[in-house]
Design a protein around this motif. Structure first.
Motif, PDB file in Angstrom:
ATOM      1  N   VAL A  92       0.859  -1.183   0.000  1.00  0.00           N
ATOM      2  CA  VAL A  92       0.000   0.000   0.000  1.00  0.00           C
ATOM      3  C   VAL A  92       0.898   1.236   0.000  1.00  0.00           C
ATOM      4  O   VAL A  92       1.831   1.333   0.802  1.00  0.00           O
ATOM      5  CB  VAL A  92      -0.952   0.025   1.205  1.00  0.00           C
ATOM      6  N   ILE A  93       0.601   2.172  -0.915  1.00  0.00           N
ATOM      7  CA  ILE A  93       1.377   3.408  -1.015  1.00  0.00           C
ATOM      8  C   ILE A  93       0.410   4.577  -1.172  1.00  0.00           C
ATOM      9  O   ILE A  93      -0.274   4.664  -2.201  1.00  0.00           O
ATOM     10  CB  ILE A  93       2.335   3.400  -2.231  1.00  0.00           C
ATOM     11  N   PRO A  94       0.307   5.467  -0.192  1.00  0.00           N
ATOM     12  CA  PRO A  94      -0.459   6.703  -0.424  1.00  0.00           C
ATOM     13  C   PRO A  94       0.342   7.644  -1.308  1.00  0.00           C
ATOM     14  O   PRO A  94       1.576   7.576  -1.345  1.00  0.00           O
ATOM     15  CB  PRO A  94      -0.642   7.266   0.979  1.00  0.00           C
ATOM     16  N   THR A  95      -0.351   8.517  -2.004  1.00  0.00           N
ATOM     17  CA  THR A  95       0.344   9.462  -2.885  1.00  0.00           C
ATOM     18  C   THR A  95       0.909  10.639  -2.112  1.00  0.00           C
ATOM     19  O   THR A  95       1.931  11.205  -2.500  1.00  0.00           O
ATOM     20  CB  THR A  95      -0.617   9.976  -3.971  1.00  0.00           C
ATOM     21  N   PHE A  96       0.260  11.013  -0.995  1.00  0.00           N
ATOM     22  CA  PHE A  96       0.648  12.227  -0.276  1.00  0.00           C
ATOM     23  C   PHE A  96       0.992  11.906   1.174  1.00  0.00           C
ATOM     24  O   PHE A  96       0.576  10.881   1.724  1.00  0.00           O
ATOM     25  CB  PHE A  96      -0.477  13.259  -0.327  1.00  0.00           C
ATOM     26  N   LEU A  97       1.722  12.821   1.785  1.00  0.00           N
ATOM     27  CA  LEU A  97       2.093  12.695   3.191  1.00  0.00           C
ATOM     28  C   LEU A  97       1.059  13.397   4.074  1.00  0.00           C
ATOM     29  O   LEU A  97       0.429  14.368   3.658  1.00  0.00           O
ATOM     30  CB  LEU A  97       3.471  13.309   3.426  1.00  0.00           C
ATOM     31  N   ASP A  98       0.939  12.907   5.285  1.00  0.00           N
ATOM     32  CA  ASP A  98       0.076  13.547   6.276  1.00  0.00           C
ATOM     33  C   ASP A  98       0.900  14.584   7.024  1.00  0.00           C
ATOM     34  O   ASP A  98       1.368  14.363   8.142  1.00  0.00           O
ATOM     35  CB  ASP A  98      -0.493  12.494   7.232  1.00  0.00           C
ATOM     36  N   VAL A  99       1.093  15.743   6.370  1.00  0.00           N
ATOM     37  CA  VAL A  99       1.924  16.803   6.953  1.00  0.00           C
ATOM     38  C   VAL A  99       1.221  18.141   6.767  1.00  0.00           C
ATOM     39  O   VAL A  99       0.438  18.325   5.827  1.00  0.00           O
ATOM     40  CB  VAL A  99       3.318  16.846   6.291  1.00  0.00           C
ATOM     41  N   PRO A 100       1.477  19.107   7.666  1.00  0.00           N
ATOM     42  CA  PRO A 100       0.920  20.446   7.481  1.00  0.00           C
ATOM     43  C   PRO A 100       1.346  21.033   6.134  1.00  0.00           C
ATOM     44  O   PRO A 100       2.464  20.810   5.669  1.00  0.00           O
ATOM     45  CB  PRO A 100       1.511  21.245   8.645  1.00  0.00           C
ATOM     46  N   GLY A 101       0.435  21.783   5.527  1.00  0.00           N
ATOM     47  CA  GLY A 101       0.698  22.362   4.220  1.00  0.00           C
ATOM     48  C   GLY A 101       0.145  21.529   3.086  1.00  0.00           C
ATOM     49  O   GLY A 101       0.212  21.926   1.925  1.00  0.00           O
TER      50      GLY A 101
ATOM     51  N   GLY B 282       5.037  16.698  -1.562  1.00  0.00           N
ATOM     52  CA  GLY B 282       3.793  16.918  -2.287  1.00  0.00           C
ATOM     53  C   GLY B 282       3.538  18.385  -2.538  1.00  0.00           C
ATOM     54  O   GLY B 282       2.410  18.785  -2.811  1.00  0.00           O
ATOM     55  N   GLY B 283       4.578  19.199  -2.403  1.00  0.00           N
ATOM     56  CA  GLY B 283       4.429  20.624  -2.620  1.00  0.00           C
ATOM     57  C   GLY B 283       4.382  20.961  -4.097  1.00  0.00           C
ATOM     58  O   GLY B 283       4.396  20.101  -4.961  1.00  0.00           O
ATOM     59  N   GLY B 284       4.328  22.240  -4.384  1.00  0.00           N
ATOM     60  CA  GLY B 284       4.259  22.688  -5.767  1.00  0.00           C
ATOM     61  C   GLY B 284       3.452  23.961  -5.863  1.00  0.00           C
ATOM     62  O   GLY B 284       3.451  24.781  -4.940  1.00  0.00           O
ATOM     63  N   ASP B 285       2.727  24.116  -6.969  1.00  0.00           N
ATOM     64  CA  ASP B 285       1.920  25.323  -7.146  1.00  0.00           C
ATOM     65  C   ASP B 285       0.744  25.363  -6.185  1.00  0.00           C
ATOM     66  O   ASP B 285       0.230  26.434  -5.874  1.00  0.00           O
ATOM     67  CB  ASP B 285       1.399  25.395  -8.588  1.00  0.00           C
ATOM     68  N   THR B 286       0.294  24.187  -5.752  1.00  0.00           N
ATOM     69  CA  THR B 286      -0.916  24.125  -4.927  1.00  0.00           C
ATOM     70  C   THR B 286      -0.602  23.927  -3.459  1.00  0.00           C
ATOM     71  O   THR B 286      -1.172  24.598  -2.602  1.00  0.00           O
ATOM     72  CB  THR B 286      -1.827  22.993  -5.430  1.00  0.00           C
TER      73      THR B 286
END
Length: 799
Positions: A149-158, A206-210
């Motif tokens: 199992v691999i989530p695409t995003f981290l559970d982090v602020p931002g 998972g940062g970027g423009d959004t």
């Protein structure tokens, strides 16, 4: 029914040799991986393309919502209609990857739905219910049995709160899926506890423009390398990932990166065997039939049969594209699988029966594909109504000659199929829906790369040397049982000012499909006028919302909304129809002549007209004409990014402002062709990443910075009541920096955040004015929020 060109395009996009190669590639692996996300388009498509097409794994996308709360770059579809549209986009994206889909949420009426942006997991779970979400994911683990199992995003602020919630749920569900005491109701449905072997986190930001992850990603413990190109298409795996993302067109997806990614770093957070050091994500997993044959609790006979099946599969794969050799090898392989299953111990089957069953289904699919048996299944018409009939036609390819082939239609309850012709390469059935047949579900529970999707499909059986292979095939277009009549109120909403300047509105219930009489139920003192061709306001109009419901046969009428786009085909949404009437204290600016330039992503031009304003919607020809006849030009959301004629007219709009016009621009993303130095008359920079420049709380306090500003005082005095009752959020894509000519008029913020002042800015420029707003006024107008109409009336006043 598909047109000839549509059939040609489908055949071109899916050549038989590519289908055969990909069907064979499934046989390489006995591993299943699941990628978890919150919305259609969250999947890490390039990585999934490699795992599925490069390594042969079964790949599943587990998605919590249908994306119904998001935006739409293609058209006016919103909420439930958008959710249905994005469901189809996800299915087609999965088809490009040869992946499966499991849905946790089932549309806007379900607790687990896309309610718009949130900034943390707790806020999301307050709407979804944490245990509800976890239970649905545990159910997915137990029914689909992923090894990885691999989530695409981290559970982090931002990070988006929906992403954070889904990642948290994915980890929590690992332990509970293996717990025999957790959710015992699953076991009554035939499921059993399941231990996910490995749970990885993405070791990338998972940062970027959004988004703007506030903490760095975890260290990589393993790197997934995707060397070379897929043999069937000679395309890099990350490019195939973009082929998949192309189908998320409503979200503006489908890019052409200068360089395709070939490496994805992962962090092994949980492992059932406690292992940490690994060279591959496959380490320690039963990745092939040969690996299964080495199991300790397997008898000698079963182990030999599995080895023989594996060898036969290798022979079939190496024989591509020779169909005769492939068929002979796989017929041997399936017999060996049957022997292995018969000789295996109960303990082995408890752990691995799903792998053997899946491999047998995959072999059947290859056999029927290699033999060239199936061509297409067409239901005419593709949708039917209760008590109506249609014709299901199955065309078999010439390769079916000489084989014993049978066809079994699989249909929903109260829908039956009667054979009417059954020889040669064309088989036909009369499909009948009973008078009490239920309407089709709007949101399917999943999607399978092996077919059998939707409410109707066909099972094709064919004999191969004493073995009968069975494969499922979807219909050419999705089947649905729909109402015989669709009713659309025209208009579907009315804006009624309290000052009594207007008392009657023409209304017309338009019936599509079976012609049937429609009656209207009135409330709130409203009545019919002009022989039923109009409605009349009560003598004393009271502020608020009234609803007039059309009835068909004494029952509330339903509106059918067709969704038709080339990348997803045709589907139909269904919802109760009603005429909504918003009575409010609304004054219009005198002398306003409004031009609206939209890109199809909002309905602001329509709402301005319904408010009673003089509105002209500008196409490319009109935009190139004389703008001086208008006092105000309103540019809809995203429009500079989607309309080349508008982008080319920026200098003309600047001159319009300088000469005394009022330019009003609704929010744009930085990627929507918004050049902060060239698009607006003076510098206006949209904040990035957008998570930092939005207010997601629809009830966030609004502070007026310039109480005496003309846009907040006339013709409607904007007060605290105008900020109440907002839906989903206040605004997004706020401007972050601006020329000193602009004056910020409002301040607002989410809890525990700094005030943002870029929601509404305005500047006198030359003889005119430019006003830019990032408030989600278009959505509030769709939701009939009174304050949105009052504020919009002020914003479009002449400069």
């Amino acid at each position: 029914m598909l047109s000839a060109r549509e059939r040609i395009e489908r055949q071109k996009s899916s050549p038989s040799l590519v289908r055969l190669h990909r069907a064979l590639s499934r046989l390489n692996s006995t591993v299943t991986m699941m990628n978890t996300g919150a919305h259609p388009d969250d999947e890490q498509s390039g990585l999934l393309a490699w795992l599925r097409l490069g390594l042969g794994m079964r790949v599943i996308v587990a998605c919590s919502t249908r994306g119904e709360g998001g935006q739409n770059s293609l058209g006016p579809e919103r909420l439930g209609v958008l959710g249905m549209m994005r469901t189809r986009e996800m299915e087609e994206a999965a088809r490009a990857l040869d992946a499966d889909v499991v849905w946790l949420g089932h549309g806007p009426d379900d607790a687990v739905h896309d309610f718009g942006f949130s900034k943390d997991g707790d806020q999301t779970f307050a709407r979804w219910g944490e245990m509800r979400t976890v239970e649905r994911l545990v159910r997915a683990y137990r029914s689909e049995r992923p090894d990885i199992v691999i989530p695409t995003f981290l559970d982090v602020p931002g990070q988006h709160g929906h992403h954070r919630a889904m990642t948290r749920a994915a980890e929590t569900a690992i332990r509970l899926a293996a717990d025999p005491k957790a959710f015992p109701e699953h076991f009554a449905e035939g499921m059993s506890p399941w231990q996910v072997a490995k749970y990885y986190l993405p070791a990338w930001s998972g940062g970027g423009d959004t988004y703007d992850d506030e903490v760095p990603p975890p260290d990589a413990t393993v790197i997934v390398d995707a060397p070379g190109r897929e043999p069937a298409t000679a395309a890099e795996y990350d490019r195939i990932g973009e082929w998949s993302r192309y189908y998320h067109a409503s979200q503006g997806m489908g890019h052409w990166p200068d360089r395709a990614d070939t490496r994805w770093p992962l962090h092994l957070l949980l492992a059932s065997d406690g292992a940490r050091a690994e060279a591959s994500v496959l380490d320690g997993l039963p990745a092939t039939l040969a690996d299964l044959a080495a199991s300790r609790d397997l008898s000698y006979e079963a182990a030999q049969a599995l080895k023989a099946a594996g060898s036969a599969i290798e022979k079939a794969i190496s024989a591509f594209p020779n169909p005769d050799t492939i068929i002979a090898a796989l017929t041997d392989a399936v017999h060996q699988l049957e022997a292995a299953r018969a000789a295996a111990s109960p303990a082995f089957l408890e752990l691995h029966r799903h792998r053997l069953d899946r491999k047998a289904r995959e072999i059947d699919a290859v056999l029927i594909e290699a033999a060239g048996i199936f061509d297409r299944a067409v239901l005419t018409p593709s949708t039917i109504s209760p008590a109506e009939t249609g014709t299901l036609t199955i065309d078999l390819a010439p390769g079916s000659d000489g084989r014993s082939v049978s066809i079994q239609p699989v249909l929903p309850g109260a829908v039956t199929a009667k054979p009417v012709a059954g020889t040669g390469n064309r088989r036909s059935f009369e499909v009948s829906a009973a008078a009490d047949a239920a309407y089709s579900k709007l949101y399917p529970a999943g999607w399978s790369a092996l077919g059998g999707n939707g409410e109707a499909h066909v099972v094709v059986s064919a004999s191969f040397g004493g073995y009968t292979a069975r494969a499922t095939f979807d219909l050419e277009e999705p089947f649905a049982v729909l109402p015989a009549s669709s009713v659309a109120m025209d208009p579907e909403a009315i804006i009624a000012p309290l000052d009594g300047t207007r008392r009657e509105w023409p209304v017309s219930p338009t019936v599509a499909g079976k012609d049937t009489p429609v009656s209207l139920t009135m409330e709130g003192g409203w009545s019919l006028a002009q022989g039923g061709q109009a409605i009349r306001a009560p003598d004393k109009l009271v502020a608020g919302l009234s609803t007039i419901t059309p009835l068909v046969g004494g029952r509330p009428a339903l509106r059918l909304t067709p969704i038709v786009y080339p990348h997803i085909g045709r589907v139909t949404h269904r919802q109760p129809e009603a005429l909504r009437i918003l009575a409010l204290d609304l004054k219009l600016p005198q002398g306003a002549r409004v031009a609206y330039v939209g890109a199809g992503a909002d309905r602001v031009g329509l709402w301005l007209a319904r408010m009673g304003l003089d509105v002209t919607e500008l196409d490319a020809k009109a935009l190139a004409g004389d703008l001086s006849q208008y006092t105000t030009v309103v540019v809809g959301i995203f429009a500079f990014g989607f309309r080349k004629d508008l982008a080319a007219a920026t200098e003309k709009l600047h001159r319009f402002v300088e000469a005394g016009g009022h330019l009003v621009t609704l929010y744009h993303r930085p990627t929507d062709g918004w050049d902060p130095l060239a698009t607006p008359p003076r510098k206006l920079e949209v904040g990035s990443p957008s998570l930092r420049w939005r207010v997601t709380d629809p009830d966030a306090e609004v502070t007026v910075l310039v109480p005496d500003h003309v846009l907040l005082n006339g013709p409607n005095l904007i007060g605290p009541q105008d900020w109440s009752g907002w839906n989903k959020e206040r605004g997004l894509y706020f401007v972050s920096r601006w020329d000193e000519a602009y004056q910020p008029l409002l301040s607002m913020h989410d809890v525990n955040e700094q005030p943002l002042m870029g929601a509404l800015v305005s500047a006198p420029i030359g003889k005119g004015r430019h006003t830019h707003t990032s408030l989600v006024l278009h959505h509030q107008m769709d939701k009939l929020v009174p304050g949105a109409f009052r504020l919009m009336a002020n914003l479009v006043q002449p400069a």
